[in-house]
Design a protein around this motif. Sequence first.
Motif, mmCIF file in Angstrom:
data_model
loop_
_atom_site.group_PDB
_atom_site.id
_atom_site.type_symbol
_atom_site.label_atom_id
_atom_site.label_comp_id
_atom_site.label_asym_id
_atom_site.label_seq_id
_atom_site.Cartn_x
_atom_site.Cartn_y
_atom_site.Cartn_z
ATOM 1 N N ASP A 5 0.502 -0.859 -0.005
ATOM 2 C CA ASP A 5 -0.155 -0.101 0.569
ATOM 3 C C ASP A 5 1.061 1.061 0.197
ATOM 4 N N LEU A 6 0.428 2.265 0.040
ATOM 5 C CA LEU A 6 1.188 3.757 0.032
ATOM 6 C C LEU A 6 1.799 3.430 1.408
ATOM 7 N N PHE A 7 1.568 3.932 3.223
ATOM 8 C CA PHE A 7 2.521 3.966 3.029
ATOM 9 C C PHE A 7 3.599 2.430 3.296
ATOM 10 N N MET A 8 3.152 1.598 2.999
ATOM 11 C CA MET A 8 4.925 0.407 2.532
ATOM 12 C C MET A 8 5.768 0.989 1.594
ATOM 13 N N ILE A 9 4.790 1.567 0.777
ATOM 14 C CA ILE A 9 6.108 2.356 0.056
ATOM 15 C C ILE A 9 6.697 3.293 0.248
ATOM 16 N N VAL A 10 6.058 4.270 0.934
ATOM 17 C CA VAL A 10 6.475 5.428 1.946
ATOM 18 C C VAL A 10 7.898 4.669 3.121
ATOM 19 N N GLY A 11 7.537 3.753 3.429
ATOM 20 C CA GLY A 11 8.427 3.281 4.501
ATOM 21 C C GLY A 11 9.437 2.361 3.505
ATOM 22 N N LEU A 12 9.604 2.014 2.550
ATOM 23 C CA LEU A 12 10.683 1.159 1.722
ATOM 24 C C LEU A 12 11.772 2.633 1.155
ATOM 25 N N ILE A 13 10.851 3.730 0.559
ATOM 26 C CA ILE A 13 11.469 4.846 0.411
ATOM 27 C C ILE A 13 12.628 5.106 1.361
ATOM 28 N N GLY A 14 11.585 4.942 2.406
ATOM 29 C CA GLY A 14 12.167 5.686 3.742
ATOM 30 C C GLY A 14 13.686 4.900 3.974
ATOM 31 N N GLN A 15 13.361 3.526 4.089
ATOM 32 C CA GLN A 15 14.574 2.472 4.640
ATOM 33 C C GLN A 15 15.687 2.796 3.273
ATOM 34 N N GLY A 16 15.185 3.292 1.893
ATOM 35 C CA GLY A 16 16.101 3.046 1.302
ATOM 36 C C GLY A 16 17.158 4.655 0.595
ATOM 37 N N MET A 17 16.568 5.649 1.416
ATOM 38 C CA MET A 17 17.005 6.824 1.567
ATOM 39 C C MET A 17 18.290 6.735 3.215
ATOM 40 N N PHE A 18 17.551 5.995 4.351
ATOM 41 C CA PHE A 18 18.333 5.845 5.431
ATOM 42 C C PHE A 18 19.482 5.935 4.978
ATOM 43 N N SER A 19 19.284 3.988 4.168
ATOM 44 C CA SER A 19 20.827 3.790 3.895
ATOM 45 C C SER A 19 21.650 4.450 3.434
ATOM 46 N N MET A 20 21.609 5.034 2.000
ATOM 47 C CA MET A 20 21.981 5.941 0.985
ATOM 48 C C MET A 20 22.919 6.548 1.507
ATOM 49 N N ARG A 21 22.861 7.227 3.377
ATOM 50 C CA ARG A 21 23.635 7.739 3.997
ATOM 51 C C ARG A 21 24.722 7.226 4.166
ATOM 52 N N PHE A 22 24.371 5.969 4.085
ATOM 53 C CA PHE A 22 25.715 4.798 4.483
ATOM 54 C C PHE A 22 26.306 4.323 3.523
ATOM 55 N N ILE A 23 25.925 4.920 1.916
ATOM 56 C CA ILE A 23 26.973 4.943 0.841
ATOM 57 C C ILE A 23 27.570 6.241 0.301
ATOM 58 N N VAL A 36 34.808 11.205 6.692
ATOM 59 C CA VAL A 36 33.874 12.607 6.904
ATOM 60 C C VAL A 36 33.051 12.372 6.298
ATOM 61 N N ILE A 37 32.229 13.158 6.665
ATOM 62 C CA ILE A 37 31.013 13.245 6.459
ATOM 63 C C ILE A 37 30.315 14.387 5.952
ATOM 64 N N PRO A 38 29.528 14.123 4.848
ATOM 65 C CA PRO A 38 29.081 14.746 4.227
ATOM 66 C C PRO A 38 27.468 15.882 3.681
ATOM 67 N N PHE A 39 27.399 16.797 3.419
ATOM 68 C CA PHE A 39 26.213 17.745 3.652
ATOM 69 C C PHE A 39 24.891 16.265 2.979
ATOM 70 N N SER A 40 25.103 16.202 2.186
ATOM 71 C CA SER A 40 24.076 14.806 1.397
ATOM 72 C C SER A 40 23.694 13.707 2.651
ATOM 73 N N PHE A 41 25.096 13.370 3.208
ATOM 74 C CA PHE A 41 24.249 12.385 4.953
ATOM 75 C C PHE A 41 23.258 12.929 5.527
ATOM 76 N N TRP A 42 23.175 14.274 5.668
ATOM 77 C CA TRP A 42 22.207 14.755 7.017
ATOM 78 C C TRP A 42 21.365 15.000 6.035
ATOM 79 N N VAL A 43 21.574 14.708 4.241
ATOM 80 C CA VAL A 43 20.009 15.388 4.097
ATOM 81 C C VAL A 43 18.737 13.910 3.685
ATOM 82 N N PHE A 44 19.845 13.000 3.815
ATOM 83 C CA PHE A 44 19.449 11.714 3.493
ATOM 84 C C PHE A 44 18.743 11.080 4.730
ATOM 85 N N SER A 45 19.927 11.305 5.831
ATOM 86 C CA SER A 45 18.953 11.432 7.307
ATOM 87 C C SER A 45 17.745 11.868 7.700
ATOM 88 N N LEU A 46 18.447 12.925 7.372
ATOM 89 C CA LEU A 46 16.894 13.862 7.278
ATOM 90 C C LEU A 46 15.079 13.055 6.849
#
Length: 86
Positions: A5-23, A36-46
């Motif tokens: 459903d919509l919220f499962m997709i939201v959750g998956l996108i959120g988890q993907g963004m949260f994981s991207m910060r480490f990459i 180093v911690i680039p600015f995009s790390f904090w954007v993906f985190s938020l």
Amino acid sequence: MFNFDLFMIVGLIGQGMFSMRFIVQWLASERAGKSVIPFSFWVFSLGGSFLLLLYAVYRRDPIFILGQAPNLLIYSRNIWLIKRGK
């Protein structure tokens, strides 16, 4: 198997963004040859934390909500401090 459903997709996108910060952090550190911690790390985190919090509220999961809610303040503060310093 899964009811997407919509919220499962939201959750998956959120988890993907949260994981991207480490990459992003890992690649920036490899390029710099030091940690180093680039600015995009904090954007993906938020972004990831916000979407995961939405998902947790939808699922009514108090543990997940308590785990994500404080992060929004921390990540927002770091973004504000970086922007203020420039």
